[in-house]
Design an enzyme around this catalytic site. Structure first.
Site, PDB file in Angstrom:
ATOM      1  N   GLU A  94       4.500 -14.196 -15.040  1.00  0.00           N
ATOM      2  CA  GLU A  94       3.978 -13.075 -14.266  1.00  0.00           C
ATOM      3  C   GLU A  94       3.612 -11.878 -15.113  1.00  0.00           C
ATOM      4  OE1 GLU A  94       8.269 -11.666 -12.433  1.00  0.00           O
ATOM      5  OE2 GLU A  94       6.463 -10.976 -11.465  1.00  0.00           O
ATOM      6  N   CYS A 105       0.859  -1.174   0.000  1.00  0.00           N
ATOM      7  CA  CYS A 105       0.000   0.000   0.000  1.00  0.00           C
ATOM      8  C   CYS A 105       0.899   1.229   0.000  1.00  0.00           C
ATOM      9  CB  CYS A 105      -0.874   0.030   1.236  1.00  0.00           C
ATOM     10  SG  CYS A 105      -1.890  -1.418   1.440  1.00  0.00           S
ATOM     11  N   LYS A 142       9.256 -15.280 -15.020  1.00  0.00           N
ATOM     12  CA  LYS A 142       9.126 -13.955 -15.648  1.00  0.00           C
ATOM     13  C   LYS A 142       8.042 -13.973 -16.709  1.00  0.00           C
ATOM     14  CE  LYS A 142      10.885 -11.922 -13.767  1.00  0.00           C
ATOM     15  NZ  LYS A 142      11.676 -11.525 -12.633  1.00  0.00           N
ATOM     16  N   ASN A 202      -0.773   1.247   6.516  1.00  0.00           N
ATOM     17  CA  ASN A 202      -0.131   0.158   5.764  1.00  0.00           C
ATOM     18  C   ASN A 202       0.239  -0.930   6.755  1.00  0.00           C
ATOM     19  OD1 ASN A 202      -0.223   1.598   3.443  1.00  0.00           O
ATOM     20  ND2 ASN A 202       1.993   1.851   3.215  1.00  0.00           N
ATOM     21  N   GLY A 203       0.081  -2.175   6.340  1.00  0.00           N
ATOM     22  CA  GLY A 203       0.476  -3.284   7.213  1.00  0.00           C
ATOM     23  C   GLY A 203      -0.729  -4.128   7.587  1.00  0.00           C
ATOM     24  N   GLU A 214      13.736 -19.072 -13.476  1.00  0.00           N
ATOM     25  CA  GLU A 214      13.531 -17.629 -13.503  1.00  0.00           C
ATOM     26  C   GLU A 214      12.856 -17.208 -14.816  1.00  0.00           C
ATOM     27  OE1 GLU A 214      13.347 -15.271 -11.605  1.00  0.00           O
ATOM     28  OE2 GLU A 214      13.641 -13.478 -12.831  1.00  0.00           O
ATOM     29  N   LYS A 246       4.740  -4.811  -6.052  1.00  0.00           N
ATOM     30  CA  LYS A 246       6.195  -4.766  -6.124  1.00  0.00           C
ATOM     31  C   LYS A 246       6.838  -5.300  -4.860  1.00  0.00           C
ATOM     32  CE  LYS A 246      10.216  -3.865  -7.794  1.00  0.00           C
ATOM     33  NZ  LYS A 246      10.723  -4.932  -8.687  1.00  0.00           N
ATOM     34  N   TRP A 297      -3.916  -2.090  -1.168  1.00  0.00           N
ATOM     35  CA  TRP A 297      -3.866  -3.430  -1.789  1.00  0.00           C
ATOM     36  C   TRP A 297      -4.507  -4.342  -0.767  1.00  0.00           C
ATOM     37  CZ3 TRP A 297      -1.161  -8.197  -1.125  1.00  0.00           C
ATOM     38  CH2 TRP A 297      -1.102  -8.999  -2.262  1.00  0.00           C
ATOM     39  N   HIS A 310      10.023 -38.350 -18.456  1.00  0.00           N
ATOM     40  CA  HIS A 310       9.371 -39.082 -17.368  1.00  0.00           C
ATOM     41  C   HIS A 310       7.936 -38.605 -17.134  1.00  0.00           C
ATOM     42  CE1 HIS A 310      12.991 -41.269 -16.451  1.00  0.00           C
ATOM     43  NE2 HIS A 310      13.653 -40.126 -16.566  1.00  0.00           N
ATOM     44  N   ARG A 356       3.739   0.140  -6.925  1.00  0.00           N
ATOM     45  CA  ARG A 356       3.710  -0.875  -5.874  1.00  0.00           C
ATOM     46  C   ARG A 356       2.463  -1.747  -5.952  1.00  0.00           C
ATOM     47  NH1 ARG A 356       7.245   0.845  -1.460  1.00  0.00           N
ATOM     48  NH2 ARG A 356       6.027  -0.389  -0.021  1.00  0.00           N
TER      49      ARG A 356
HETATM   50  C1  F6R Z   1       9.300 -11.451  -9.620  1.00  0.00           C
HETATM   51  C2  F6R Z   1       9.452 -10.647  -8.417  1.00  0.00           C
HETATM   52  C3  F6R Z   1       9.135 -11.263  -7.110  1.00  0.00           C
HETATM   53  C4  F6R Z   1      10.149 -10.806  -6.046  1.00  0.00           C
HETATM   54  C5  F6R Z   1       9.736 -11.329  -4.663  1.00  0.00           C
HETATM   55  C6  F6R Z   1      10.748 -10.947  -3.602  1.00  0.00           C
HETATM   56  O1  F6R Z   1       9.690 -10.744 -10.755  1.00  0.00           O
HETATM   57  O2  F6R Z   1       9.800  -9.501  -8.479  1.00  0.00           O
HETATM   58  O3  F6R Z   1       9.098 -12.650  -7.195  1.00  0.00           O
HETATM   59  O4  F6R Z   1      11.414 -11.283  -6.400  1.00  0.00           O
HETATM   60  O5  F6R Z   1       8.481 -10.822  -4.318  1.00  0.00           O
HETATM   61  O6  F6R Z   1      10.869  -9.575  -3.490  1.00  0.00           O
HETATM   62  P1  F6R Z   1      12.132  -8.929  -2.791  1.00  0.00           P
HETATM   63  O7  F6R Z   1      13.322  -9.250  -3.644  1.00  0.00           O
HETATM   64  O8  F6R Z   1      11.833  -7.465  -2.767  1.00  0.00           O
HETATM   65  O9  F6R Z   1      12.262  -9.547  -1.435  1.00  0.00           O
END
Ligand code: F6R
Length: 602
Positions: free
Chosen positions: A484, A2, A481, A100-101, A477, A597, A74, A500, A27
């Site tokens: 998402e 948030c 990517k 927030n929280g 990875e 984010k 959020w 398998h 965010r």
């Molecule tokens: C994927 C992505 C997330 C973050 C994860 C951890 O592209 O960005 O999977 O890697 O939420 O976030 P941090 O690195 O901020 O702890």
């Protein structure tokens, strides 16, 4: 996740609050709201949806108030809705708060307040805060907030205004970020730096257990007992242009292109005359360490998998790599002989933070790898090493990940040196790391090729990434990517495991991205790919300069680089593939649905 903004000063508050919220949009949020305050009362407006919806519901010129608070929400407790949006006000409409929280004990508090006659209008945990403040308020707002926060269990950054003192804003925080800054025209607060960077670069980063009272020309910091505290301002070295798209269509593409510079900055001063300089590791005596745990979430977890592989290759220690959401509830051995490494771009991820706190309680030695100066995790870990990627705005992590790989390579090499276990070709690895910005530039030059390959996804709903050994980290990875940001279902498989079971999924035109950069197993991966081609798959092969791969139509060869570093150039290619796949599908690349984010709640 948030966002909070607050302002009190000599100019109109509304445009400042909205602009601040805009800069925090990255965010992720599902609703937005503001409260403006004057001696005539509170004006609160909130809307489900985008900030633009809130702006459309406000007569922007009609509000001349110079004090207010704003929020982007959020949803955590209660669905996204107008009622659940912040700010929340007390029944008399004299106090308004944003939060927030997560308040973990809100049900108990709510029941107590209902017994006292308070009426709740939302399903949120946050609404309990405004009623508690109302309950405790007897003329001194800081005292009321101090009493309130002592009742709260969980995480919070709170921002409060009241009609009783219409030119004051109050904040309090624990386990959720909050910053305060001052400029000539007023005093600002926000949950994150970009929201106030336009007005000042000198900010106070509040610590847990601190509150602040903001007036148009002053800031007073107090503890929860209302004792005044002396705190220092921190200078933020970023400028706002770093948080703008700079000519690219999206933040994500900009950040993909920033990788050469980000890697250069991360290496700066850390390799001098062929020697690794990481003073943060000086205090670590590897003869005292029996176990190593690597802990993180999402993409940062993939960086941990990479470090785990290096540790397995070079260090003679038991190493585990566990997602933080599992680690915090698992039975992993931690004691003073354990080294725990936490990797996080934001430094605020709730699960990673909780896992770190748990390791500290059990007396493990803790190191954080973070991208955000002053973040919660960086403040709590025994030592923090920063990736120098600069602010990462796009939700999907790109430059933070590749800089994590760079920094983790240095960290593991340094630990290996301490144990006299450094690989014989350490000098080659270091020289290749120093060449990495150039190597990444060569990968970026393949932008058009990756865009062409992403077109294979046109009529596809699935894609498969395959590889062996260290390539298996890159395929995980790459698949994450693509999923998402493009919403194309993508899976990562060990190339040798396909037969398998999963090979049953391969049919005419199925997209397969195959990585074969590890010399000992590349030929085996290539024969696995042939099995998929025989079933009609559209295969894109990423391999090394010298690997034999006769008959492959779609092949990309990465520059010569030590095999342990191949993950970095390969990742740049899979990032571009995912990016153009998402553009092809018309997705909101920077703000994929359902994602935020920084995941600051569990
Ligand atoms: C994927 C992505 C997330 C973050 C994860 C951890 O592209 O960005 O999977 O890697 O939420 O976030 P941090 O690195 O901020 O702890």
């Amino acid at each position: 996740m948030c966002g909070i903004t607050g302002f009190t000063g000599e100019v109109r508050a509304l445009p400042i609050l909205l602009r601040g919220l805009e800069s925090l949009e990255y965010r992720g949020y599902d609703s937005a709201g503001v409260t403006l305050v004057s001696d005539k009362g509170l004006v609160t407006e909130k809307q489900k949806g985008r900030l633009a919806d809130l702006e459309a519901s406000l007569d922007l010129d009609a509000h001349s108030q110079t004090t207010g608070i704003g929020h982007t929400r959020w949803a955590t407790h209660g669905i996204p809705s107008q009622l659940n949006s912040h700010p929340h006000t007390n029944e008399a409409e004299t106090i308004s708060i944003v939060h927030n929280g997560i308040i973990e004990n809100y049900q108990t508090l709510k029941e107590e307040l209902i017994k006292k006659g308070y009426i709740f209008h939302s399903q949120t945990d946050s609404e309990t805060i405004v009623h508690l403040i109302d309950y405790y308020y007897q003329g001194d707002m800081m005292e009321a907030i101090g009493k309130t926060v002592k009742k709260l269990e969980g995480s919070y950054a709170i921002c409060v205004v009241t009609t009783e003192h219409p030119d004051e804003v109050y904040v309090a925080k624990s386990q959720s970020p909050m910053i305060v800054g001052m400029a000539d025209d007023g005093t600002y607060c926000a949950s994150d730096i970009p929201a106030i960077l336009e007005y000042t670069k000198d900010v106070i980063i509040l610590e847990d257990g601190q509150m602040a009272k903001l007036t148009p020309h002053s800031v007073q910091i107090l503890d929860f007992e209302c004792n005044p505290l002396k705190v220092e301002f921190t200078h933020i070295p970023y400028d706002m242009t770093a948080a703008q798209k700079g000519g690219y269509d999206t933040f994500m593409l900009k950040e993909i292109y920033e990788q050469p510079e980000a890697i250069r900055e991360t290496l700066r001063g850390r390799v001098e005359h062929g020697k690794i300089v990481l003073p943060q590791l000086d205090s670590i005596d590897m003869s005292d360490i029996q176990y190593v745990h690597l802990v993180a979430c999402g993409t940062a977890y993939h960086a941990c998998l990479y470090a785990q592989s290096l540790i397995q290759q070079w260090l003679d220690r038991i190493v585990t790599c566990v997602p933080a959401s599992e680690f915090r509830y698992g039975y992993h051995h931690v004691d003073e002989k354990t080294l725990c490494i936490f990797v996080t771009q934001s430094g605020e991820t709730a699960d990673t933070l909780a896992a770190l706190k748990m390791c500290k309680e059990k007396k493990g030695k803790t190191i954080a790898i973070s991208n955000v100066l002053g973040s919660s995790i960086s403040r709590i870990a025994d030592e923090t090493l920063y990736t120098c990627a600069g602010p990462e705005i796009a939700v999907a992590s790109t430059k933070a990940f590749t800089t994590q790989l760079v920094l983790l390579t240095l960290v593991v090499l340094k630990l290996a040196e301490k144990m006299n276990k450094a690989p014989k070709d350490e000098d080659v690895i270091l020289a290749d790391l120093m060449r990495m910005p150039k190597i990444v530039e060569e990968m970026l030059a393949l932008d058009g090729t990756m865009k062409k390959y992403a077109d294979f996804l046109q009529d596809q709903h699935d894609a498969y990434f395959i590889g062996r050994q260290m390539d298996y980290i890159s395929v995980q990875e790459g698949a994450l990517k693509l999923k998402e940001i493009s919403y194309v279902h993508a899976d990562a498989y060990y190339a040798g495991e396909l037969k398998h079971g999963s090979i049953a999924l391969i049919e005419e035109n199925t997209v397969v991205i195959a990585l074969a950069t590890q010399p000992e197993v590349a030929a085996k991966t290539i024969s696995n790919i042939e099995e998929t081609i025989a079933r009609g798959a559209n295969v894109i092969l990423i391999t090394t300069q010298n690997q034999e791969a006769p008959g492959f139509k779609n092949i990309i060869r990465i520059p010569d680089v030590h095999p342990v570093l191949a993950n970095i150039p390969v990742t740049v290619l899979t990032q571009l593939f995912a990016y153009y796949g998402a553009v092809l599908k018309g997705r909101d690349v920077d703000k994929p649905r359902n994602l935020a984010k920084s995941v600051t709640v569990e």
